[in-house]
Scaffold this active site. Structure first.
Site, PDB file in Angstrom:
ATOM      1  N   ASP A  75      39.838  33.253  37.217  1.00 28.99           N
ATOM      2  CA  ASP A  75      40.842  34.236  36.840  1.00 28.99           C
ATOM      3  C   ASP A  75      41.952  34.317  37.897  1.00 28.99           C
ATOM      4  O   ASP A  75      41.669  34.318  39.097  1.00 28.99           O
ATOM      5  CB  ASP A  75      40.130  35.597  36.728  1.00 28.99           C
ATOM      6  N   GLU A  98      28.106  19.936  45.821  1.00 33.50           N
ATOM      7  CA  GLU A  98      26.708  19.922  46.264  1.00 33.50           C
ATOM      8  C   GLU A  98      25.760  19.834  45.075  1.00 33.50           C
ATOM      9  O   GLU A  98      24.575  19.576  45.226  1.00 33.50           O
ATOM     10  CB  GLU A  98      26.373  21.223  47.022  1.00 33.50           C
TER      11      GLU A  98
HETATM   12  C1  NOJ Z   1      43.676  37.375  33.533  1.00 37.32           C
HETATM   13  C2  NOJ Z   1      42.722  37.714  32.438  1.00 37.32           C
HETATM   14  O1  NOJ Z   1      42.738  36.704  31.473  1.00 37.32           O
HETATM   15  C3  NOJ Z   1      43.145  39.057  31.900  1.00 37.32           C
HETATM   16  O2  NOJ Z   1      42.486  39.392  30.716  1.00 37.32           O
HETATM   17  C4  NOJ Z   1      42.917  40.079  32.976  1.00 37.32           C
HETATM   18  O3  NOJ Z   1      43.404  41.331  32.539  1.00 37.32           O
HETATM   19  C5  NOJ Z   1      43.657  39.701  34.257  1.00 37.32           C
HETATM   20  N1  NOJ Z   1      43.509  38.321  34.596  1.00 37.32           N
HETATM   21  C6  NOJ Z   1      43.119  40.516  35.408  1.00 37.32           C
HETATM   22  O4  NOJ Z   1      41.835  40.084  35.752  1.00 37.32           O
END
Ligand code: NOJ
Length: 590
Positions: free
Chosen positions: A235, A299
């Site tokens: 993310d 690893e």
């Molecule tokens: C990207 C994610 O896809 C989204 O849904 C989220 O709100 C933000 N990052 C924050 O984690």
């Protein structure tokens, strides 16, 4: 491993250990599964609910694996199911190594993993390293500890400006609207420091300059790798490091809130570092973190994968995320953002393949996910819909559902013919549109609250998907109602309404995946067919003997079927020699 100068990027990088670049055609080569995989995104809260609480869960996913096997995907990516207060639908993690009781238990996860592997489906989990939940013990410890303490140093705490420190440390605006800073109250009741949150107030950013934070995440990676996961979708992989000094910054209006959107497709390599970059996105320091993680994954046996969610443009800058010693894939949001236009698509496809190939990586392709307007709706909208804003009842720009799904089917038929790895978002294989008319009181996206309803946010693409026509919650689960209301009229999209029905969107996807697999299209290459005499609205290429022709224009074009061979697939009915607008066909030379 040796080090050499990468010609495109102009800086040292490790040479490719597994994949490599064919210097004549600039196509990445290599044989790992993720180079060609079709990966299906499951948004757990909206996929299948086994216990009737209206929220999807892990056991629900296990119970529906047969439908994914039938669809023919290679892997699933699970959006977060970890312990979380759910202020951002689980992207606010309070314990990275446990399952939120709403979704089940670690045992349920192990069952899902084993069942998926038994079906030959790999499993990718979501890693959320930029921020934790404010419920995370690390943040609670930081709040309870004095300024300058090691616990505070794990997050981005700063003093406020002004005499009383009551002005935020800088002018940054949160992706979800409102300021990127919130002020804490000290244990003795006095106003305290401010903490940074790129997203919601409940999602404090971690301090990735801090070695302790880095060590924790190595352990988190190992926790899931030891359990047997095949990889991680990472993310906000462009946000972890912030520019020194945290200077003020105001983004250009045309940039999406996650970045990108205002930059050409590619830039001369030597000018890449001159592109103005927001001080919280795409800082060079992120790369050493991914080199470190790459080493952790190495690893383990079994070709584990890291996929970057990085809204970085241009494409040749995004390629830095997938250098051979960093991540393996990056979502191609430039492709997702392209208009339904043959000329534009061709340019993006060429630039994507070439940019990623310079570092030995395949391109990915994606049209929908849980943050954007579903492409069955988006492709019939006009311009100006920024990522994350969604669409709702007050919008003047209403989609045309018939044109939308027709274009979506045609666009998916192009995507699934491309070499590289393709991502499918749950429900797109049903032709599911965005749910636009959600009642205000049902909305849950923090964007909606933080902008006081000015931006609708992403709930419309997150509505639980329909399985059975006529059943309570369309078969999503035993409860009558799901966590977000499902619109009336979704019977036609239900999986059981489409399964086995020739011409349905579901059967189109299934056929495309069978043909893609049989012909190994994921490992193929695009060769443009310029001599067929089509106009600029037509995209025409071959990949491993399959000819793909898409008409993105408004008028039918003549199809020289005789010369092109057998019709294998069409996204809409075609008569013998005419390709209608918004239609894609796959043919094979006799
Ligand atoms: C990207 C994610 O896809 C989204 O849904 C989220 O709100 C933000 N990052 C924050 O984690």
């Amino acid at each position: 491993m040796t080090t050499e100068l990468n010609p495109e990027i102009g800086e040292p990088t490790e040479t490719v250990t597994s994949g490599s670049v064919d210097p004549l055609t600039l196509v990445a080569t290599g044989s790992e599964w993720w180079r060609s995989a079709v990966i299906y995104q499951i948004y757990p809260r909206s996929f299948a609910d086994s216990d009737g609480d209206g929220l999807g869960d892990l056991a629900g996913i296990t119970s529906r694996l047969d439908s994914l096997k039938e669809l023919g995907v290679d892997a699933i990516w699970l959006s977060p199911f970890f312990t979380s207060p759910q202020h951002d639908a689980g992207y606010d993690v309070a314990d990275y190594c446990n399952v939120d009781p709403r979704f089940g238990t670690l045992a349920d996860f192990d069952t899902l993993l084993a069942a998926s592997h038994a079906e030959g489906i790999r499993v990718i989990v979501d890693l959320v390293p930029n921020h934790t939940s404010w419920d995370h013990q690390w943040f609670q410890d930081a709040l309870a500890s004095p300024e300058g303490s090691p616990e505070r140093e794990r997050y981005m705490f700063r003093d406020g400006l002004g005499e009383n420190g009551d002005t935020p440390p800088n002018n940054w605006e949160s992706v979800f609207g409102g300021p990127m800073w919130s002020r804490i109250t000290n244990p003795d009741g006095t106003p305290g420091q401010w903490y940074l949150h790129i997203f919601d107030i409940s999602q404090p950013d971690l301090n990735w300059e801090n070695e302790w934070v880095r060590a924790q995440f190595r352990d988190i990676l190992r926790f899931w790798l030891d359990r047997g996961v095949d990889g991680f979708r990472v993310d906000v992989a462009h946000g972890l490091i912030k520019e020194d000094g945290l200077p003020d910054y105001t983004p250009p209006a045309e940039a999406g809130s996650m970045g990108g959107g205002a930059i050409p497709l590619e830039v001369e390599p030597e000018k890449l570092d001159d592109i103005p970059t927001p001080p919280y996105w795409a800082q060079d320091g992120v790369h050493e973190i991914y080199r470190d993680w790459n080493a952790v994954l190495s690893e383990y046996d079994g070709e584990r994968v890291l996929c970057a969610e990085a809204w970085v443009e241009p494409l040749n800058k995004l390629a830095r995320w997938v250098r051979s010693d960093e991540m393996h894939q990056a979502f191609n949001f430039t492709y997702l953002s392209a208009n339904w236009s043959a000329e534009e698509l061709r340019l993006v496809i060429d630039t994507s393949i070439a940019s990623f190939a310079t570092v030995g990586a395949p391109s990915t392709w994606v049209l929908s996910n849980h943050d954007v307007i579903r492409h069955a709706t988006r492709l019939s909208l006009g311009p100006g819909h920024l990522q994350g804003d969604g669409i709702g009842p007050r919008d003047q720009d209403r989609p045309d559902p018939v044109a939308g799904v027709r274009r979506a089917r045609a666009a998916s038929a192009v995507m699934l013919a491309l070499p590289g790895s393709a991502y499918i978002y749950q429900g797109e294989e049903l032709g599911l549109p965005e749910s636009i008319d959600l009642p205000d009181e049902a909305r849950q996206d923090p964007t909606w609250f933080r902008t006081h309803g000015e931006r609708y946010g992403r709930d419309g693409c997150r509505v639980p998907i329909p399985w059975e026509a006529g059943a309570p919650s369309y078969g999503f689960g035993p409860a009558d109602a799901a966590w977000l209301p499902q619109p009336a009229g979704w019977d036609e999209y239900a999986r059981d309404s489409q399964s086995g029905v020739p011409g349905s969107t579901l059967e189109l996807y299934k056929l495309a995946l069978v043909l893609r697999g049989e012909n190994d299209l994921g490992f193929g290459r695009v060769e443009w067919l310029d001599d067929l005499g089509f106009g600029s609205d037509v995209l025409a290429f071959t990949n491993r003997g399959i000819t793909v022709i898409a008409n993105t224009g408004t008028t039918p074009v003549e199809l020289p079927l005789e010369g092109l061979g057998e019709l294998l697939l069409s996204s809409a009915p075609v008569t013998e020699a005419v390709l209608p607008p918004d239609t894609t066909v796959w043919l094979r030379a006799a």
